[in-house]
Motif scaffolding. Structure first.
Motif, mmCIF file in Angstrom:
data_model
loop_
_atom_site.group_PDB
_atom_site.id
_atom_site.type_symbol
_atom_site.label_atom_id
_atom_site.label_comp_id
_atom_site.label_asym_id
_atom_site.label_seq_id
_atom_site.Cartn_x
_atom_site.Cartn_y
_atom_site.Cartn_z
ATOM 1 N N ALA A 1 0.862 -1.313 -0.048
ATOM 2 C CA ALA A 1 -0.119 -0.033 -0.176
ATOM 3 C C ALA A 1 0.669 1.388 0.085
ATOM 4 C CB ALA A 1 -0.885 -0.110 1.359
ATOM 5 N N MET A 2 2.060 1.338 0.670
ATOM 6 C CA MET A 2 3.058 2.297 0.700
ATOM 7 C C MET A 2 3.536 2.608 -0.580
ATOM 8 S SD MET A 2 5.457 1.492 4.009
ATOM 9 C CE MET A 2 4.690 0.475 5.321
ATOM 10 N N GLY A 3 3.578 1.573 -1.446
ATOM 11 C CA GLY A 3 4.083 1.674 -2.864
ATOM 12 C C GLY A 3 2.999 2.216 -3.728
ATOM 13 N N ILE A 4 1.855 1.769 -3.476
ATOM 14 C CA ILE A 4 0.728 2.287 -4.269
ATOM 15 C C ILE A 4 0.517 3.887 -3.967
ATOM 16 C CG2 ILE A 4 -1.526 2.228 -4.739
ATOM 17 C CD1 ILE A 4 -1.522 -0.648 -3.945
ATOM 18 N N ILE A 5 0.654 4.368 -2.813
ATOM 19 C CA ILE A 5 0.256 5.829 -2.710
ATOM 20 C C ILE A 5 1.409 6.388 -3.234
ATOM 21 C CG2 ILE A 5 0.296 7.350 -0.771
ATOM 22 C CD1 ILE A 5 -1.009 5.272 1.163
ATOM 23 N N THR A 6 2.801 6.069 -2.928
ATOM 24 C CA THR A 6 3.851 6.819 -3.536
ATOM 25 C C THR A 6 3.781 6.978 -4.829
ATOM 26 O OG1 THR A 6 5.346 5.973 -1.589
ATOM 27 C CG2 THR A 6 6.386 6.715 -3.393
ATOM 28 N N GLN B 1 7.521 8.463 1.927
ATOM 29 C CA GLN B 1 7.383 9.540 3.175
ATOM 30 C C GLN B 1 6.782 8.915 4.549
ATOM 31 O OE1 GLN B 1 5.527 13.186 1.773
ATOM 32 N NE2 GLN B 1 5.535 12.811 -0.338
ATOM 33 N N TRP B 2 7.291 9.476 5.382
ATOM 34 C CA TRP B 2 7.067 9.001 6.900
ATOM 35 C C TRP B 2 5.608 8.983 7.087
ATOM 36 C CZ3 TRP B 2 4.734 10.618 11.413
ATOM 37 C CH2 TRP B 2 4.807 9.939 12.497
ATOM 38 N N TRP B 3 4.725 9.858 6.622
ATOM 39 C CA TRP B 3 3.533 9.739 6.874
ATOM 40 C C TRP B 3 2.519 8.798 6.405
ATOM 41 C CZ3 TRP B 3 -0.488 9.996 3.357
ATOM 42 C CH2 TRP B 3 -0.242 10.369 2.168
#
Length: 332
Positions: free
Chosen positions: A197-202, A217-219
């Motif tokens: 999910a982190m990769g998708i948002i990025t 990003q940290w958030w």
């Protein structure tokens, strides 16, 4: 509020929703053996898994970077926001369908297939980053086979080591050890699955020119870790029953062998920045352990149904994402 910002917000919400669902869908696999052997009470197992998933998600970001750049090129992705949103809707839909029927399918296959399908619908097969995409598919295919083999070997070693010990006393000791192995497996699950999910948002932030590099990003990391932890706290009882009892009758010694195997394979993949299906790895570990224990004791009918679901997830999620993309493209 312009359409790009709306799409970005929808993607962030959708990605966190995917992570939340992943929590109660996939994390069930990490604690299924410890619940089925009564090493942990269900409530305690879920609390442990939620905590360790959160800690794991806050530890690494390498897999997230792989998701960001290795399936498609985030800097040239045509109509990127709509592609990503379509992929998320498709992956969430498939996860909910398989969760409802208690089938331990792969969230990793679902999201990777969905991104590929939506990207192809947007810009043709040339949209895929074939070098990175093939590397990811290889990891998804090799990891369950490796888990089966390692599970067979690990249980064989344990069986030979404790062959002259009292079975009741041995299982009692391994039941205590299983609390630690369940925690370890939940931790490794967080290190790999939450990063998707982190990769998708990025990927969405880059596609919408809100971020230039592929660093997470940290958030984003914190939000995904919290979403997965909360999802885990909901639990996934249907899948716990399938993984924890319908593959084979699991005893504490079997559970420890399967947990150690699953944790080792998942963490190994995280270490080299590759996404794997924790569902495939954990289920294959149990199959390997079961085969080493007693081949006839494995319920191969359940295993066959799981394998079929694994095989069809990529093409179904890709096709569904392509269809959703075409519908969304009419509005954005």
């Amino acid at each position: 509020m312009d359409s790009m910002l709306i799409l970005t917000i929808l993607i962030v919400v959708g990605a966190l929703g995917f992570d939340f669902i992943n929590g109660f869908h996939d994390t069930a696999n990490a604690i299924a053996t410890s619940v089925s052997t009564k090493a942990l009470k269900p409530r305690h197992a879920i609390l442990l898994a939620a905590t360790m998933n959160f800690v794991g998600a806050m530890t690494f970001t390498g897999v997230a970077k792989t998701i960001t750049k290795d399936i498609v090129d985030p800097y040239t992705l045509q109509n990127g926001s709509v592609v990503i949103l379509a992929a998320l809707i498709s992956a969430i839909a498939w996860n909910l369908i398989t969760w409802y029927f208690g089938i331990p399918s792969s969230s990793s296959h679902a999201i990777i297939g969905s991104i590929a399908g939506a990207a192809i619908a947007a810009a043709g097969f040339g949209a895929l980053n074939y070098k990175g995409f093939i590397k990811i598919i290889e990891a998804l295919l090799i990891s369950p086979v490796l888990a089966f083999v390692v599970g067979y070997i690990v249980y064989t070693i344990i069986k030979l080591t404790f062959k002259n010990h009292n079975l009741t006393k041995t299982n009692k000791r391994f039941r205590r050890v299983q609390i630690l192995t369940a925690a370890l497996q939940s931790y490794t699950h967080g290190t790999n699955d939450a990063q998707k999910a982190m990769g998708i948002i990025t990927l969405a932030l880059i596609a919408n020119n809100m971020q230039s590099g592929t660093d997470i990003q940290w958030w984003v990391q914190l939000a995904c870790a919290v979403a997965m932890g909360l999802g885990t706290s909901i639990g996934g009882w249907k899948i716990i029953k399938t993984v924890g009892g319908k593959i084979m009758k699991i005893r504490p010694v079997n559970g420890v062998a399967a947990d150690l195997t699953g944790a080792a394979i998942i963490f190994g993949a995280t270490f080299i920045h590759l996404p794997v299906s924790t569902t495939h790895v954990i289920s294959s570990s149990i199959l390997g352990v079961g085969s080493a224990h007693r081949v006839k004791g494995v319920k191969w009918g359940t295993a066959q149904r799981m394998v079929i679901t694994w095989v069809i997830t990529l093409p179904i999620s890709a096709s569904l994402a392509a269809l959703i993309y075409m519908i969304l493209n009419l509005f954005f």
